[in-house]
Design an enzyme around this catalytic site. Sequence first.
Site, PDB file in Angstrom:
ATOM      1  N   VAL A 150       0.949  -1.408  -0.001  1.00 52.63           N
ATOM      2  CA  VAL A 150       0.109   0.187   0.084  1.00 52.63           C
ATOM      3  C   VAL A 150       0.840   1.315   0.081  1.00 52.63           C
ATOM      4  O   VAL A 150       1.851   1.368   0.912  1.00 52.63           O
ATOM      5  CB  VAL A 150      -0.925   0.117   1.213  1.00 52.63           C
ATOM      6  CG1 VAL A 150      -1.795   1.266   1.169  1.00 52.63           C
ATOM      7  CG2 VAL A 150      -1.759  -1.378   1.130  1.00 52.63           C
ATOM      8  N   SER A 181      -8.659   6.456  -6.899  1.00 47.99           N
ATOM      9  CA  SER A 181      -8.738   7.484  -7.706  1.00 47.99           C
ATOM     10  C   SER A 181      -9.650   8.792  -6.889  1.00 47.99           C
ATOM     11  O   SER A 181      -9.530   8.939  -5.635  1.00 47.99           O
ATOM     12  CB  SER A 181      -9.648   7.205  -9.038  1.00 47.99           C
ATOM     13  OG  SER A 181      -9.701   8.526  -9.798  1.00 47.99           O
ATOM     14  N   TYR A 225      -5.259  18.807  -9.637  1.00 45.97           N
ATOM     15  CA  TYR A 225      -5.581  17.515  -9.182  1.00 45.97           C
ATOM     16  C   TYR A 225      -6.416  16.703  -9.756  1.00 45.97           C
ATOM     17  O   TYR A 225      -6.493  15.548 -10.175  1.00 45.97           O
ATOM     18  CB  TYR A 225      -6.229  17.820  -7.696  1.00 45.97           C
ATOM     19  CG  TYR A 225      -6.575  16.763  -6.943  1.00 45.97           C
ATOM     20  CD1 TYR A 225      -5.546  15.594  -6.277  1.00 45.97           C
ATOM     21  CD2 TYR A 225      -7.941  16.363  -6.834  1.00 45.97           C
ATOM     22  CE1 TYR A 225      -6.105  14.527  -5.848  1.00 45.97           C
ATOM     23  CE2 TYR A 225      -8.389  15.219  -6.067  1.00 45.97           C
ATOM     24  CZ  TYR A 225      -7.193  14.333  -5.669  1.00 45.97           C
ATOM     25  OH  TYR A 225      -7.534  13.053  -4.805  1.00 45.97           O
ATOM     26  N   LYS A 253      -5.973  13.027 -11.733  1.00 42.84           N
ATOM     27  CA  LYS A 253      -6.486  11.875 -11.196  1.00 42.84           C
ATOM     28  C   LYS A 253      -7.312  11.302 -12.171  1.00 42.84           C
ATOM     29  O   LYS A 253      -7.265  10.065 -12.614  1.00 42.84           O
ATOM     30  CB  LYS A 253      -7.563  12.043  -9.995  1.00 42.84           C
ATOM     31  CG  LYS A 253      -6.958  12.641  -8.747  1.00 42.84           C
ATOM     32  CD  LYS A 253      -5.831  11.485  -8.462  1.00 42.84           C
ATOM     33  CE  LYS A 253      -6.495  10.548  -7.384  1.00 42.84           C
ATOM     34  NZ  LYS A 253      -5.271   9.651  -6.767  1.00 42.84           N
ATOM     35  N   THR A 312      -9.525  13.823   7.468  1.00 44.34           N
ATOM     36  CA  THR A 312      -8.279  13.109   7.617  1.00 44.34           C
ATOM     37  C   THR A 312      -7.274  14.230   7.680  1.00 44.34           C
ATOM     38  O   THR A 312      -7.767  15.549   7.303  1.00 44.34           O
ATOM     39  CB  THR A 312      -7.584  12.453   6.412  1.00 44.34           C
ATOM     40  OG1 THR A 312      -7.598  12.940   5.392  1.00 44.34           O
ATOM     41  CG2 THR A 312      -8.690  10.875   6.183  1.00 44.34           C
TER      42      THR A 312
END
Length: 284
Positions: free
Chosen positions: A37, A166, A180, A184, A215
Amino acid sequence: MSKFEAFLRPTQTYHSRTYDRISKHHNFNGTGKTILVTGGSSGVGYSICQAFAEADVARIAIVSRSPGPQAAAKAALEAAHPAVQIVTYAASITDHARMAAILAELGPVDVLVLCAAVVHRQVPATAITAAEMQAAFDVNVLAPFHLVQAYLATTTAGTKTVIHVSSAAAQSRSPFRAGYGPSKAAATQVMQHFAAERASPALRVFSFHPGAFYTPSVAEHYAPDSTGWEDINLPAHFARWLAGPESGFLNGRYLWAHWDVDELIALRDRVERDSSFLTIGLVV
């Protein structure tokens, strides 16, 4: 309610939290498997590591740049899942030689999760610097491209699975995200090419939008009340379901973690008939 719930979708059901079908009845067998990961020390990447650890995989390798969060992630995963080997590599995914060396050191990798990404300042396109735009494409497009190329050159006894995290920004115009969103979208199309050109059904490649979560990295760009935040376990459990046996017909597709998996399975005939269904491209 998340702003994303208003987007068109192929399923009637929209999940904003995880659910039993993917949290408990995912049909993924982790025995003996190695999972790699990128960006796995925090946020969505860490939640994906947790999901695979819960499935009793043999090894989880975490690649990230920050030693502190990486060490904390390793300690937490080892404490909760002592039977799972956690290995960490402090590296940038833009260091292609280093990433190839990590793959060689690990040996066979069953699932590669591409979660590392960069988000530039939330400013108009006229204010984005060339360096910011370059970084968006270096990290979000070129790094995954090189890593998947290197991964496909390795030897694995069973199926190889690539899961690209994604973004909904890949399919829509996201204000003040001129670097951005397009990066993506480009990365998702690159993954579609890897999937379409695969030499064997033993390779499966998926891209998916994970959702909206508050987050630490998101907090750098958004206020706590800017949208309805969702359950970070949802993309983690969806990624694990993608790594299982039921998702093979979705090879090369762009998906959302929110879409009900049984309703996706019900669309299998359409997916197999229409190679452009659930992909990034023009629909008229």
